[in-house]
Design a protein around this motif. Structure first.
Motif: not given
Length: 411
Positions: A212-241
């Motif tokens: 909706q707001l492709p030119d809003d840099d802070e919206v893009a920044g928040l989406l980038a922050l979420m993606l870069l943070t959530d990218a680590r989620r598979p490694a944040r816990t071991d097989s036992g959680g």
């Protein structure tokens, strides 16, 4: 089909609210249309235009509700027997942004903004929201009901706010989405470290806002922050959680596609306009994610970014995370001196992460007894069960653990 209904929910609700105006009754009508779809579509097949089907069904229900209200108010039998007018034509435009702004109206509390956004824009049921935040369903229902009443009593209209108000209102939406993501990525309480349904929903809604707001840099920044943070989620816990800290994570398990998308988003945002806090946080996350090994992390760059963030958007967590960067660049003693001053700030005085950071700094200096004591203090103060176990284990095994320089704050 659930994903389709969830995606269409804000578009349908926005169209019905724009036509009829009463958010509360329109939201009820849309929920009934969604319920009807969940029953009929598996049996009869998904219609060619599911959005139009839902808008028509919700419009009809809203008209029925209007007729019933008129009948009760005027006590006139003729009103109840009038023919139902045809529903309006399905509009071409997407009013999701307007709906988000209405759900995050400044008259509402943050808790109500979060609940209403997840219900109206995210399409989550009251029960789903309650389960995600580990609160009684009745509590969530009351928050949503009070939020609708407050919007109605305040005379809020379904339209974009004046241009002068939009930056502030959009900032409120971003804050709500950030709160939803943060609770999903690092649950503040309960038996699991994450609540994936919340972090995934926050990313989906932020993508919608970015469209909706492709030119809003802070919206893009928040989406980038979420993606870069959530990218680590598979490694944040071991097989036992159990929790695995950043320094010990298997970086080959990080989501490379999410990292690439996040880096591209924040790089473009930083180049195009004024720098905001979400862009800076995303840049810090990118430095972590782009380091192939923990020892390759550019802590000097991270400290510089935290200096900028402290100037743009100072806050307790910014202060605490900057202290960690100071330790990694200038040594733990300098960090401990800064922590002693920062720990008296109102936002940090009772926060368990102060003890976590102090424990790591003391371990770096060789003070194992002091580090163990602070790990136990932090374990007693957090309500996250995986974090409690991790911190207690650090305290228990500190005598056998080598002293290493690690980042206690990165998530």
């Amino acid at each position: 089909m659930d994903d389709l209904l969830r995606t269409l929910t804000p578009q349908v609700l926005a169209a019905v609210v724009r036509r009829y105006g009463d958010f509360g009754q329109c939201e009820d009508a849309v929920q009934e249309a969604l319920l009807a779809a969940s029953v009929q579509w598996p049996r009869d097949g998904v219609p060619d235009n599911p959005r139009a089907w839902l808008i028509t069904a919700a419009s009809r229900r809203r008209i029925e509700m209007w007729r019933a209200d008129r009948a009760r108010r005027r006590r006139e039998q003729t009103i109840a027997t009038q023919a139902v007018p045809d529903p309006p034509l399905v509009p071409d435009r997407d009013d999701t942004l307007t709906l988000m702004l209405l759900c995050c109206h400044p008259s509402l509390t943050p808790a109500s903004q979060v609940a209403l956004t997840l219900r109206a824009v995210g399409g989550l049921s009251t029960a789903e929201i309650a389960r995600a935040f580990l609160v009684p369903e009745a509590t969530v229902g009351q928050r949503i009901s009070r939020a609708k009443q407050k919007i109605r009593a305040g005379g809020a209209r379904f339209r974009l706010p004046p241009a002068a108000e939009r930056p502030t209102r959009i900032a409120a939406v971003l804050h709500v989405l950030y709160l939803i993501f943060s609770e999903g990525y690092s649950a503040t309480s309960g038996p699991t470290l994450t609540r994936v349904e919340l972090s995934a929903e926050a990313i989906r809604l932020t993508r919608t806002l970015h469209e909706q707001l492709p030119d809003d840099d802070e919206v893009a920044g928040l989406l980038a922050l979420m993606l870069l943070t959530d990218a680590r989620r598979p490694a944040r816990t071991d097989s036992g959680g159990e929790l695995v800290p950043l320094a010990d994570q298997d970086r080959t398990r990080w989501d490379a596609a999410m990292i690439a998308e996040g880096v591209a988003l924040v790089t473009a945002a930083l180049r195009s306009g004024p720098i905001g806090p979400y862009q800076l946080q995303a840049a810090i996350a990118a430095v972590h994610d782009e380091a192939p090994r923990v020892e390759d992390t550019d802590w000097a760059e991270i400290l510089g970014l935290y200096d900028l963030l402290a100037a743009v958007a100072p806050g307790p967590m910014v202060t605490l995370n900057r202290i960690v960067a100071v330790a990694m660049v200038h040594g733990p003693q300098a960090a401990l001196e800064g922590l002693a001053a920062a720990a008296t700030e109102p936002g940090l005085a009772e926060h368990h992460r102060v003890a976590v950071v102090r424990a790591h700094m003391l371990a770096m200096t060789g003070d194992r007894a002091g580090a163990g004591h602070n790990f136990r203090l932090a374990a007693a103060a957090t309500q996250s069960e995986p974090e409690q176990r991790y911190l207690a284990a650090r305290a228990d095994g500190l005598e056998q653990m080598p002293v290493v320089r690690r980042d206690p704050s990165a998530r």
